[in-house]
Design an enzyme around this catalytic site. Structure first.
Site, PDB file in Angstrom:
ATOM      1  N   GLU A 142       0.850  -1.193   0.000  1.00  0.00           N
ATOM      2  CA  GLU A 142       0.000   0.000   0.000  1.00  0.00           C
ATOM      3  C   GLU A 142       0.887   1.245   0.000  1.00  0.00           C
ATOM      4  OE1 GLU A 142      -4.143  -1.057   2.290  1.00  0.00           O
ATOM      5  OE2 GLU A 142      -2.498  -0.280   3.508  1.00  0.00           O
ATOM      6  N   CYS A 143       0.658   2.153  -0.920  1.00  0.00           N
ATOM      7  CA  CYS A 143       1.332   3.443  -0.984  1.00  0.00           C
ATOM      8  C   CYS A 143       2.854   3.264  -0.942  1.00  0.00           C
ATOM      9  CB  CYS A 143       0.828   4.364   0.118  1.00  0.00           C
ATOM     10  SG  CYS A 143       1.196   6.112  -0.195  1.00  0.00           S
ATOM     11  N   GLY A 144       3.521   3.559   0.183  1.00  0.00           N
ATOM     12  CA  GLY A 144       4.961   3.368   0.252  1.00  0.00           C
ATOM     13  C   GLY A 144       5.368   1.935  -0.001  1.00  0.00           C
ATOM     14  N   MET A 148       5.380   1.401  -3.656  1.00  0.00           N
ATOM     15  CA  MET A 148       6.569   1.985  -4.264  1.00  0.00           C
ATOM     16  C   MET A 148       7.780   1.059  -4.121  1.00  0.00           C
ATOM     17  SD  MET A 148       5.764   5.779  -2.776  1.00  0.00           S
ATOM     18  CE  MET A 148       7.366   6.504  -3.085  1.00  0.00           C
ATOM     19  N   THR A 164      -1.369  -0.871  -4.379  1.00  0.00           N
ATOM     20  CA  THR A 164      -2.259   0.270  -4.576  1.00  0.00           C
ATOM     21  C   THR A 164      -1.649   1.500  -3.918  1.00  0.00           C
ATOM     22  OG1 THR A 164      -3.475  -0.061  -2.503  1.00  0.00           O
ATOM     23  CG2 THR A 164      -4.306  -1.226  -4.455  1.00  0.00           C
TER      24      THR A 164
END
Length: 436
Positions: free
Chosen positions: A327-329, A332, A427
């Site tokens: 999720e998010c970080g 990435m 995501t």
């Protein structure tokens, strides 16, 4: 019966978090059991609440949660003497389109639960106008009751007197006035407050805030203004399916943005959670059947993450046979590369082709409603997931199969679709709940 209040303000930055922590610790020091909540999708403040009270705090969110879910979550206050809910942004600030039980505004929770609002007013640069603002907030929505006001950052006794008189003239109680006090400013960074677990002196900071507020605020009058509240029976719990039976959860300073209610719901459904630290070059538990990388601050630790070969190879080996979700970080870090604020590209784990840059900063903020085009851990294709996105990274490339069709709160389609490649999914939004 608990004495219940919501701490809110006309806008962000007025001092809601500091006052919430100070009141919670001051009442705890008096021997009271204090339960905190956070209105809205903030994943940092609940950890501060827990540090102040010794009890876990959870989010309640009128856009992402229905009334029964909120009733279920606030039931944890059944044994508390005092319940404090900290608002987000300004009292009536939410999104334009209504969600499951409201727009995400703090006022929705205040009206839904019947908890009166304690306003934090920062009258810097004004005097009598502060009373006009408070009166406007009091009268804006009939179902929301104002308990009174605490003034923050008053410049002088004369300044305080002017504001107090004006508030008294419009029938609003003033419970106290806090002079400017630099020693209790909570440190911040680009996504909000520096996390509680990163601050070694957080206990002392909260103690000082409690001492300062006790000196300047009538705590007994505040308690008398609170509502007497008893939790109502909830018809159902939160609609979140655990991503697996045994979950390997990344957890350290770079991977820490997890909503407390998510972990509690997973455990309540029988899931077992083991944590590991990518920053310490650790790998997921080999006995786990799914790995979950939450958000956090990978952009601040990109060089270290890139250098931790054992973590990267261990995660790749895990993903060869079992699902991995970010999720998010975390998303990435599952990608191919992350460019930091200085423009230096760091190799990430390469489980997805995602390329992101923190050098090209642009804020992405808001609620998200995603319809899954493919399955992800815990959720099948076609599921509708509600979440929230907040980051400053720019997508340079998102080449993999889109995971979902994602809309913002107005219904507009957004480009951050998430990705899927093999066993890896990710995501940019943080999951809050699945639609019923």
């Amino acid at each position: 019966m608990a004495a219940s209040l919501i701490i809110s303000a006309p806008a962000s930055g007025a001092g809601k978090t500091t006052l919430t922590l100070a009141l919670a610790r001051a009442w705890r020091n008096r021997g009271l059991n204090v339960q905190c909540f956070k209105s809205g999708p903030d994943y940092i403040d609940p950890a501060f609440h827990a540090a102040a009270t010794g009890r876990a705090s959870v989010n309640v969110d009128s856009w992402a949660m229905d009334r029964a879910t909120i009733a279920h979550l606030v039931n944890r206050g059944v044994d508390a003497d005092v319940v404090l809910a900290e608002g987000s942004m300004g009292l009536f600030d939410g999104v334009a389109a209504r969600g499951l039980s409201g727009t995400g505004a703090t006022a929705d929770i205040a009206e839904m639960l019947g908890w009166p609002v304690l306003l934090v007013i920062d009258p810097s640069g004004q005097a009598q106008t502060a009373a006009a603002i408070a009166a406007g907030l009091r009268d804006y929505r009939a179902g929301v009751r104002l308990a009174g006001v605490v003034l923050n950052r008053v410049a002088s006794p004369r300044h305080e007197d002017l504001v107090r008189r004006a508030l008294t003239d419009v029938g609003i109680a003033v419970f106290g006035a806090l002079p400017r006090h630099a020693e209790i400013n909570l440190p911040k960074r680009h996504l909000g407050l520096v996390q509680a677990e990163e601050q070694a002196e957080i206990g002392k900071l909260i103690d000082e805030a409690a001492r300062f507020v006790t000196e300047h605020v009538d705590l007994d009058a505040v308690l008398r203004s609170a509502a007497s509240w008893s939790p109502q029976p909830a018809t159902n719990g939160l609609n979140v399916t655990p991503p697996g039976q045994r979950i390997a959860l990344a957890r350290d300073a770079a991977f820490s943005f997890v909503y407390p209610h998510m972990l509690e719901t997973w455990r309540a459904a029988g899931a077992e959670i083991s944590t590991f630290s990518p920053l310490a070059d650790e790998v997921p538990d080999a006995s786990a059947d799914v790995c979950w990388l939450p958000g956090g601050y990978p952009e601040l630790h990109a060089g270290k993450i890139a250098a931790n070969a054992r973590f990267a190879s261990g995660l790749r080996a895990f993903a060869a046979t079992r699902p991995v979700h970010g999720e998010c970080g975390g998303y990435m870090v599952l990608g191919a590369g992350l460019t930091d604020a200085e423009g230096v590209r760091h190799e990430m784990t390469g489980l997805l082709g995602l390329e992101t840059s923190f050098a090209k900063r642009r804020m992405h903020l808001g609620y998200r409603l995603a319809t899954l085009a493919a399955s992800m851990p815990g959720h099948q294709a076609g599921a509708r997931l509600r979440g929230h996105e907040f980051h400053y990274s720019t997508i340079l490339a998102q080449p993999d199969t889109p995971l979902a069709v994602v809309h913002d709160a107005t219904g507009a389609v957004i480009a951050e679709t998430g990705s899927r490649r093999g066993q890896a999914t990710g995501t940019f939004f943080h999951l809050i709940a699945e639609d019923q």
